[in-house]
Design a protein around this motif. Structure first.
Motif, PDB file in Angstrom:
ATOM      1  N   LEU A  62       0.827  -1.207   0.000  1.00 11.30           N
ATOM      2  CA  LEU A  62       0.000   0.000   0.000  1.00 11.30           C
ATOM      3  C   LEU A  62       0.862   1.258   0.000  1.00 11.30           C
ATOM      4  O   LEU A  62       0.564   2.234  -0.710  1.00 11.30           O
ATOM      5  N   VAL A  63       1.929   1.266   0.804  1.00 13.86           N
ATOM      6  CA  VAL A  63       2.819   2.423   0.835  1.00 13.86           C
ATOM      7  C   VAL A  63       3.504   2.610  -0.517  1.00 13.86           C
ATOM      8  O   VAL A  63       3.647   3.740  -1.017  1.00 13.86           O
ATOM      9  N   GLY A  64       3.920   1.517  -1.133  1.00 16.13           N
ATOM     10  CA  GLY A  64       4.531   1.622  -2.458  1.00 16.13           C
ATOM     11  C   GLY A  64       3.570   2.166  -3.495  1.00 16.13           C
ATOM     12  O   GLY A  64       3.945   3.007  -4.330  1.00 16.13           O
ATOM     13  N   GLY A  65       2.322   1.705  -3.446  1.00 13.70           N
ATOM     14  CA  GLY A  65       1.325   2.245  -4.373  1.00 13.70           C
ATOM     15  C   GLY A  65       1.065   3.717  -4.128  1.00 13.70           C
ATOM     16  O   GLY A  65       0.933   4.505  -5.081  1.00 13.70           O
ATOM     17  N   GLY A  66       1.008   4.108  -2.859  1.00 14.21           N
ATOM     18  CA  GLY A  66       0.801   5.524  -2.558  1.00 14.21           C
ATOM     19  C   GLY A  66       1.974   6.373  -3.000  1.00 14.21           C
ATOM     20  O   GLY A  66       1.792   7.496  -3.499  1.00 14.21           O
ATOM     21  N   LYS A  77       6.703  20.742  -4.299  1.00 15.42           N
ATOM     22  CA  LYS A  77       7.770  20.103  -3.534  1.00 15.42           C
ATOM     23  C   LYS A  77       7.445  19.964  -2.049  1.00 15.42           C
ATOM     24  O   LYS A  77       7.708  18.910  -1.451  1.00 15.42           O
ATOM     25  N   PRO A  78       6.904  21.002  -1.390  1.00 14.31           N
ATOM     26  CA  PRO A  78       6.566  20.811   0.033  1.00 14.31           C
ATOM     27  C   PRO A  78       5.535  19.708   0.252  1.00 14.31           C
ATOM     28  O   PRO A  78       5.662  18.908   1.175  1.00 14.31           O
ATOM     29  N   VAL A  79       4.513  19.663  -0.614  1.00 15.65           N
ATOM     30  CA  VAL A  79       3.488  18.620  -0.473  1.00 15.65           C
ATOM     31  C   VAL A  79       4.094  17.252  -0.765  1.00 15.65           C
ATOM     32  O   VAL A  79       3.810  16.262  -0.063  1.00 15.65           O
ATOM     33  N   GLN A  80       4.915  17.189  -1.839  1.00 22.37           N
ATOM     34  CA  GLN A  80       5.566  15.922  -2.162  1.00 22.37           C
ATOM     35  C   GLN A  80       6.436  15.441  -1.002  1.00 22.37           C
ATOM     36  O   GLN A  80       6.442  14.245  -0.656  1.00 22.37           O
ATOM     37  N   GLN A  85       7.349  11.780   3.513  1.00 22.18           N
ATOM     38  CA  GLN A  85       7.661  11.567   4.921  1.00 22.18           C
ATOM     39  C   GLN A  85       6.550  10.763   5.619  1.00 22.18           C
ATOM     40  O   GLN A  85       6.825   9.865   6.429  1.00 22.18           O
ATOM     41  N   SER A  86       5.311  11.101   5.312  1.00 18.41           N
ATOM     42  CA  SER A  86       4.196  10.385   5.935  1.00 18.41           C
ATOM     43  C   SER A  86       4.206   8.912   5.546  1.00 18.41           C
ATOM     44  O   SER A  86       4.012   8.026   6.402  1.00 18.41           O
ATOM     45  N   LEU A  87       4.434   8.627   4.264  1.00 23.64           N
ATOM     46  CA  LEU A  87       4.484   7.239   3.817  1.00 23.64           C
ATOM     47  C   LEU A  87       5.674   6.503   4.438  1.00 23.64           C
ATOM     48  O   LEU A  87       5.570   5.317   4.787  1.00 23.64           O
ATOM     49  N   THR A  88       6.801   7.209   4.574  1.00 20.71           N
ATOM     50  CA  THR A  88       7.983   6.588   5.184  1.00 20.71           C
ATOM     51  C   THR A  88       7.724   6.229   6.647  1.00 20.71           C
ATOM     52  O   THR A  88       8.060   5.138   7.108  1.00 20.71           O
ATOM     53  N   VAL A  89       7.110   7.155   7.385  1.00 25.26           N
ATOM     54  CA  VAL A  89       6.790   6.889   8.794  1.00 25.26           C
ATOM     55  C   VAL A  89       5.811   5.730   8.903  1.00 25.26           C
ATOM     56  O   VAL A  89       5.944   4.865   9.789  1.00 25.26           O
ATOM     57  N   LEU A  90       4.831   5.681   8.009  1.00 26.29           N
ATOM     58  CA  LEU A  90       3.870   4.576   8.037  1.00 26.29           C
ATOM     59  C   LEU A  90       4.553   3.241   7.768  1.00 26.29           C
ATOM     60  O   LEU A  90       4.270   2.233   8.440  1.00 26.29           O
ATOM     61  N   LEU A  91       5.493   3.242   6.798  1.00 26.62           N
ATOM     62  CA  LEU A  91       6.220   2.015   6.502  1.00 26.62           C
ATOM     63  C   LEU A  91       7.116   1.615   7.679  1.00 26.62           C
ATOM     64  O   LEU A  91       7.194   0.417   8.032  1.00 26.62           O
ATOM     65  N   ILE A  92       7.790   2.597   8.286  1.00 24.13           N
ATOM     66  CA  ILE A  92       8.640   2.295   9.447  1.00 24.13           C
ATOM     67  C   ILE A  92       7.799   1.728  10.588  1.00 24.13           C
ATOM     68  O   ILE A  92       8.206   0.780  11.272  1.00 24.13           O
ATOM     69  N   SER A 143      13.909   9.949  10.548  1.00 23.05           N
ATOM     70  CA  SER A 143      13.423  10.121   9.171  1.00 23.05           C
ATOM     71  C   SER A 143      12.630  11.415   9.009  1.00 23.05           C
ATOM     72  O   SER A 143      12.547  11.962   7.902  1.00 23.05           O
ATOM     73  N   LEU A 144      12.041  11.911  10.079  1.00 22.46           N
ATOM     74  CA  LEU A 144      11.308  13.184  10.015  1.00 22.46           C
ATOM     75  C   LEU A 144      12.219  14.385  10.185  1.00 22.46           C
ATOM     76  O   LEU A 144      11.744  15.529  10.185  1.00 22.46           O
ATOM     77  N   GLY A 145      13.504  14.142  10.361  1.00 22.31           N
ATOM     78  CA  GLY A 145      14.448  15.230  10.512  1.00 22.31           C
ATOM     79  C   GLY A 145      14.640  15.690  11.935  1.00 22.31           C
ATOM     80  O   GLY A 145      15.286  16.726  12.168  1.00 22.31           O
ATOM     81  N   VAL A 146      14.097  14.967  12.880  1.00 26.16           N
ATOM     82  CA  VAL A 146      14.247  15.320  14.286  1.00 26.16           C
ATOM     83  C   VAL A 146      15.544  14.703  14.799  1.00 26.16           C
ATOM     84  O   VAL A 146      15.755  13.489  14.687  1.00 26.16           O
ATOM     85  N   SER A 147      16.418  15.537  15.373  1.00 28.47           N
ATOM     86  CA  SER A 147      17.683  15.027  15.890  1.00 28.47           C
ATOM     87  C   SER A 147      17.425  14.246  17.177  1.00 28.47           C
ATOM     88  O   SER A 147      16.786  14.752  18.117  1.00 28.47           O
ATOM     89  N   ILE A 148      17.921  13.019  17.197  1.00 27.57           N
ATOM     90  CA  ILE A 148      17.685  12.174  18.371  1.00 27.57           C
ATOM     91  C   ILE A 148      18.864  12.208  19.345  1.00 27.57           C
ATOM     92  O   ILE A 148      18.787  11.591  20.406  1.00 27.57           O
ATOM     93  N   ALA A 149      19.938  12.924  18.981  1.00 29.73           N
ATOM     94  CA  ALA A 149      21.092  12.988  19.879  1.00 29.73           C
ATOM     95  C   ALA A 149      20.742  13.635  21.219  1.00 29.73           C
ATOM     96  O   ALA A 149      21.068  13.103  22.288  1.00 29.73           O
ATOM     97  N   PRO A 150      20.066  14.808  21.221  1.00 30.86           N
ATOM     98  CA  PRO A 150      19.673  15.375  22.525  1.00 30.86           C
ATOM     99  C   PRO A 150      18.730  14.461  23.304  1.00 30.86           C
ATOM    100  O   PRO A 150      18.796  14.386  24.531  1.00 30.86           O
ATOM    101  N   MET A 151      17.866  13.775  22.585  1.00 28.74           N
ATOM    102  CA  MET A 151      16.937  12.863  23.248  1.00 28.74           C
ATOM    103  C   MET A 151      17.687  11.702  23.904  1.00 28.74           C
ATOM    104  O   MET A 151      17.373  11.301  25.035  1.00 28.74           O
TER     105      MET A 151
END
Length: 363
Positions: A62-66, A77-80, A85-92, A143-151
């Motif tokens: 489904l993610v590949g089809g989307g 570009k922003p919408v793309q 990103q949304s499809l990547t998070v769903l797949l992850i 994958s969303l660009g949030v740095s996890i180092a501080p976390m």
């Protein structure tokens, strides 16, 4: 893209979505068929893998089809970027859930294959599942660009504070893991601690071990205390054990006759009483010249710890009856009182082989 949406774009996007749906349906059907065949095998690991694939493969289709539909549409570009990103998070998310299910299922399969650990496998399964889900969550944030180092730094400092505050809880947790991994204690074992608690192990969880005493009461022991205590496990290295019964006969007894009669009673008990060991060799060992008797030890074989009480009960009854029939005396302790003029001399009984000095009572 800045061009307007055309009919061809909509058709291609529809074809991409339809293809993803078709692949998801076909893959789920195929994996359902494979799952039926996997249940026929002896290894339970293939069932876990197929069950997890039934979740991740359709979602991946489904993610590949989307993603393909989003690629052919004239999106900015922003919408793309947002769609990707949304499809990547769903797949992850789908892959993480499936991986957690596979790894936890394999851990449970391994623990079930090890005798005695199956009933307490939850502690391993839950820890494994939490670790995999946490790792997937961090990958999704990255994958969303949030740095996890501080976390990770905050988690390290916070974890240190939590560890200091929960020392006893964490000690019990790791003690429980160590107990299960070392297999020194397993569910169903009969144990006795140096502090006096004893009984059958009912459960070992992340914090405590539950023991059922012979009185049918439950004794809850923290895993840390169990790991530090001196313990006797009556089920390891094997469940069968021997018990000792002390007996004594009069000095005028024929010891060969006593040994033969006692061995016959042992054989009778071993073959007729439930819980005994039928192939146990009767053993009689004389060891003491006592104060009024010759003492010896009878060694009995029992199949399990709690069987010893019934076997010892039947053995004593039958041995007493057989001794009466054979004319073998079991003397009671005796004390001799010697009367002298003006003095009563009472010789003391022996303690072991030592004779205590007499006591004199004067008028």
């Amino acid at each position: 893209m800045n061009r307007a949406l055309t009919l061809d774009d909509a058709v291609l996007a529809g074809i991409a979505l339809a293809t993803g749906l078709l692949v998801a349906f076909l893959s789920r059907t195929l994996l359902r068929w494979l799952g039926k065949h996997a249940k026929r095998t002896k290894w339970s690991g293939d069932d876990v893998v197929v069950d997890a694939l039934r979740t991740v493969v359709p979602w991946a289709a489904l993610v590949g089809g989307g993603a393909a539909a989003a690629a052919v549409l004239p999106l900015t570009k922003p919408v793309q970027h947002t769609v990707n990103q949304s499809l990547t998070v769903l797949l992850i998310f789908a892959v993480t859930v499936s991986a957690a299910r596979v790894i936890a299922g394999l851990v449970q399969s391994v623990t079930h294959s090890r005798s005695g650990v199956a009933g307490s496998a939850t502690i391993f399964v839950n820890i494994t599942r939490v670790l995999v889900l946490a790792l997937g969550f961090l990958v999704a944030l990255q994958s969303l660009g949030v740095s996890i180092a501080p976390m990770l730094t905050a988690l390290g400092v916070g974890g240190l504070a939590v560890a200091l505050a929960l020392q006893d809880t964490l000690a019990n947790l790791f003690a429980g893991i160590h107990i299960l991994a070392s297999r020194t204690v397993q569910r169903g074992d009969y144990i006795r601690l140096s502090s006096g608690e004893e009984g059958y192990v009912e459960d070992i969880n992340w914090r405590q071990t539950t023991v059922r005493a012979l009185s049918n009461n439950l004794v809850v022991i923290p895993n840390g205390e169990l790991a530090k205590s001196n313990m006797t496990n009556f089920m390891r290295p094997e469940q069968q054990l021997t018990i000792l019964v002390q007996v004594g006969v009069a000095y005028d007894s024929d010891l060969e006759h006593v040994e033969r009669v006692t061995c016959e009673v042992v054989t009778e008990v071993m073959t007729e009483i439930t819980g005994a060991v039928p192939d146990h060799e009767p053993l009689v060992r004389f060891h003491t010249f006592g104060d009024s008797r010759i003492g010896f030890t009878v060694i009995l074989g029992v199949g399990e710890f709690s069987d010893q009480f019934r076997i010892k009960h039947e053995f004593i009854k039958r041995l007493h009856r057989r001794y009466q029939h054979e004319g073998i005396r079991i003397p009671a302790p005796a004390r001799t009182v010697a009367l002298q003029q003006g003095t009563v001399v009472i010789p003391q009984q022996r303690t072991g082989d030592d004779l205590m000095p007499p006591t004199a009572l004067h008028d």
